[in-house]
Design an enzyme around this catalytic site. Structure first.
Site, PDB file in Angstrom:
ATOM      1  CD  GLU A  84      -2.438  -1.654   2.521  1.00  0.00           C
ATOM      2  OE1 GLU A  84      -2.214  -0.942   3.520  1.00  0.00           O
ATOM      3  OE2 GLU A  84      -3.093  -2.721   2.580  1.00  0.00           O
TER       4      GLU A  84
ATOM      5  CG  PHE B   9       2.185   0.285  11.056  1.00  0.00           C
ATOM      6  CD1 PHE B   9       3.050   0.956  11.923  1.00  0.00           C
ATOM      7  CD2 PHE B   9       1.606   0.999  10.009  1.00  0.00           C
ATOM      8  CE1 PHE B   9       3.322   2.309  11.747  1.00  0.00           C
ATOM      9  CE2 PHE B   9       1.877   2.351   9.831  1.00  0.00           C
ATOM     10  CZ  PHE B   9       2.742   3.014  10.697  1.00  0.00           C
TER      11      PHE B   9
ATOM     12  CG  HIS C 210      -0.023   2.676  13.872  1.00  0.00           C
ATOM     13  ND1 HIS C 210      -1.321   2.915  14.230  1.00  0.00           N
ATOM     14  CD2 HIS C 210       0.019   2.764  12.526  1.00  0.00           C
ATOM     15  CE1 HIS C 210      -2.046   3.153  13.149  1.00  0.00           C
ATOM     16  NE2 HIS C 210      -1.265   3.054  12.092  1.00  0.00           N
TER      17      HIS C 210
ATOM     18  CG  ASP D 270       0.905  -2.671  15.233  1.00  0.00           C
ATOM     19  OD1 ASP D 270       0.846  -2.562  16.452  1.00  0.00           O
ATOM     20  OD2 ASP D 270       1.910  -2.338  14.563  1.00  0.00           O
TER      21      ASP D 270
ATOM     22  CD  GLU E 164      -4.193  -4.238   5.272  1.00  0.00           C
ATOM     23  OE1 GLU E 164      -5.425  -4.434   5.202  1.00  0.00           O
ATOM     24  OE2 GLU E 164      -3.693  -3.111   5.390  1.00  0.00           O
TER      25      GLU E 164
END
Lengths: 319, 324
Positions: free
Chosen positions: B29, B83, B129, B85, B60
């Site tokens: 992205e 990230f 994050h 996360d 994702e």
């Protein structure tokens, strides 16, 4: 593109092979020979119609009911039974259920246990074909149960937005396990979702092997010509339960099942072949006897096959 | 040799790999036109084209699955997920799909994929994050887990990860992106599974990785001023793990501290200590310690985040304590 009488007889043979395989696999699972079987009896026209015209380098990604794809693309019957028995003499060597096996050399990139997870994977195979400059097309099979997963929406969107060489192929048998379509899928139409992503789409009679073949060929030609994905929804019906493990029957009625059995894809083609004078009943019965022998030999092979040695459990975690 | 940042070193590794191997492509992205959140992929799209440097939707699941699928048919994708996360959104594609293909197919299919993700705290980015989730990946057989601590290692380990035929989780510490150091020119690889002796010492072994390595080196320097000599081992990769290097160091020093940024419970420090206790128990002169974050999400404000990152200060105390 158009099918000769010889082609139709080949299709008949493939349909019947899957049916006899399905019957035997179901019987053996119920008899406790192996732990479980996710059958697709009644849906045979789809793998046969889709795979018959593919090139060996075209890729397929399968569902739980993908054994018809394995058979049509050339995995030997005995190896598939060995997979159901989880014996060594199958491509997974007993490490993974045969429903999700891969045979890269036959264009079978595998399936996954998670319903719909193959859709992004298949999209990636199509992306790679584009990047590598290859003419290969990918067929992503999935059931109606997949269309409420994020994998479906994200995967189809990515394929559509990048105009990838892929066919999104929904086998709508109206039940996700025991969940009826109308109770699970808002909007009442799967194909409308594809249209929402701007994809050309076709609604096809999934029990008509010739219709499935022709729709697939149109979609594959579009993909190979660089015109992007097509979405095909085939309407069909699973005669057998979701699996043989404890969930034999659920909400569907005997009348509904009977109405679909009347649309059997194999009897339908058999009738066409005989009425058109392409084959006699005796000739087709002889094919059946031959296939039943092939299936029986496959079971014998699997029964006699060994389990993999314990050390096989420790191998190939990494390449 | 040139002085460059960790982010620039990673960028150079991409450029070398893409130049040398046409199978390599990059997706993620905002990685193309924009060049990535941390500028790691800056300029790659202009140099290698949109076909090999793909800006993707925020999807994702789709992009991770697509990277796995592309790897299955002979490409070598590098996927950026901004990230770590965010990996929860596509976790199935990582641990059920990417990690299992070699095993499922008896080695006939492989997934030569690198998933790059930024991890770590220190910038006040808050709960979604800032996490350090490396232990999750180490618990999945089939994945390799790499965590560079220096610019030179960032480049050499990334090139090794791209060459590897297995799926590699490549975790970059976001606090390190702007750290500069000398980086060798051209192509070189740092092998996965070979720890780096960042500092030698006779009294205490500090095992660390990623963003905790600079903390360990600083604590070692402060301890040296007090007469305590610490050996600092940077693991570089957790899978494969250089267990021999850890054991050899502990056999020399007799004292082990594992320092990591991630939360304590279920952290990889527990695994390191378990291995040492199993293999080198008789060499231990003191009970092994882990110095790691409290079991809390990573808070947003810098004063609150400092509570999570208190490991930095507690490390020196732990060194003093373990020798007393």
């Amino acid at each position: 593109m158009s099918l000769s009488p010889q082609d139709l007889k080949q299709l008949f043979r493939r349909l019947l092979l899957i049916r006899r395989f399905e019957e035997e696999a179901f019987r053996l699972a119920v008899a406790g020979k192996f732990s479980n079987y996710h059958g697709g009896m009644g849906q045979e026209a789809i793998p046969v119609g889709v795979c018959y015209g593919l090139k060996p380098t075209d890729n397929t990604m399968i569902t739980h009911r993908g054994l018809g794809v394995l058979l049509t693309r050339g995995v030997p019957v005995g190896e598939i039974f060995a997979g159901l028995y989880a014996k060594e003499s199958c491509p997974t060597r007993g490490r993974h259920p045969i429903f999700h096996m891969a045979a890269p050399e036959l264009g079978i990139l595998a399936g996954t246990t998670m319903v719909g997870s193959v859709i992004p994977l298949a999209t990636g195979a199509a992306l790679a074909a584009r990047i590598q400059g290859k003419p290969d097309v990918t067929i992503s099979f999935f059931g109606d149960g997949s269309v409420n997963r994020g994998d479906f929406h994200e995967g189809v969107n990515l394929g559509a937005v990048r105009k990838l060489p892929i066919v999104y192929f929904c086998e709508n048998n109206f039940y996700a396990k025991s969940m009826p379509l109308e109770a699970s899928t808002a909007g009442g139409s799967i194909i409308a979702r594809a249209q929402g992503y701007g994809l050309p789409s076709e609604l096809v009679d999934g029990n008509d092997v010739v219709a499935v073949y022709e729709a697939t060929q149109r979609a594959v030609a579009r993909a190979r010509a660089g015109e992007g994905p097509t979405f095909i929804e085939c309407l069909t019906y699973r005669w057998t339960p979701h699996s043989t493990a404890g969930d034999r029957e659920f909400s569907r009625t005997a009348e509904e099942l009977a109405s679909w059995k009347a649309k059997c894809p194999i009897l339908r083609l058999r009738k066409q072949l005989i009425e058109a004078g392409h084959a006699s009943a005796e000739e087709l019965d002889a094919v059946d006897i031959d296939i039943q022998r092939e299936v029986a030999e496959g079971v014998e092979f699997a029964e006699a096959a060994p389990y993999a040695a314990p050390e096989v459990a420790l191998e190939n975690v990494y390449v | 040799m040139a002085r460059m940042s960790y982010a620039q070193a990673l960028n150079e590794a991409h450029r070398i790999a893409m130049h040398d191997d046409p199978r390599v492509f990059v997706l993620g992205e905002d990685i193309g036109v924009y060049g990535g959140i941390y500028r790691v992929t800056k300029g790659l799209q202009a140099e290698f084209g949109e076909q090999r440097v793909l800006d993707t939707p925020i999807s994702e699941i789709a992009i991770t699955g697509a990277a796995v699928g592309a790897a299955l048919v002979g490409s070598r994708p590098i996927l950026e997920i901004g990230f770590v996360d965010f990996v929860g959104t596509c976790w199935d594609q990582v641990f059920n799909q990417a990690a299992k293909f070699s095993y499922m197919t008896d080695g006939r299919a492989s997934v030569p994929l690198v998933i790059r993700m930024a991890c770590g705290a220190g910038l006040g980015y808050g709960v979604h994050h800032s996490q350090s989730l490396e232990a999750w990946f180490t618990h999945v057989p089939g994945l390799k887990v790499v965590m560079p601590a220096t610019p030179a290692d960032a480049k050499g380990l990334l090139l090794a990860a791209i060459d590897d035929p297995n799926p590699v989780i490549f975790l970059e510490h976001k606090f390190l992106y702007e750290v500069k150091d000398e980086v060798p020119d051209g192509r070189y690889t740092v092998p996965l599974g070979k720890a780096w002796m960042a500092r030698e010492g006779a009294d205490v072994t500090i095992v660390s990785w990623s963003g905790a390595v600079p903390w360990a080196l600083k604590a070692a320097e402060q301890a040296a001023a007090e007469g305590i000599e610490c050996e600092v081992l940077d693991l570089r990769s957790l899978v494969p793990l250089d267990e021999d290097a850890i054991v050899a160091s502990v056999e020399k020093t007799g004292r082990l501290i594992v320092c990591h940024e991630a939360c304590t419970t279920g952290g990889f420090g527990a695994e390191v200590i378990a291995r040492v206790v199993t293999r080198a128990f008789d060499f231990l002169d003191a009970e092994p310690l882990r110095v790691a974050a409290p079991d809390i999400p990573v808070p947003n404000s810098l004063p609150l985040e400092a509570v999570y990152l208190g490991t930095r200060e507690r490390l020196l105390e732990a060194v003093r304590g373990i020798v007393s």
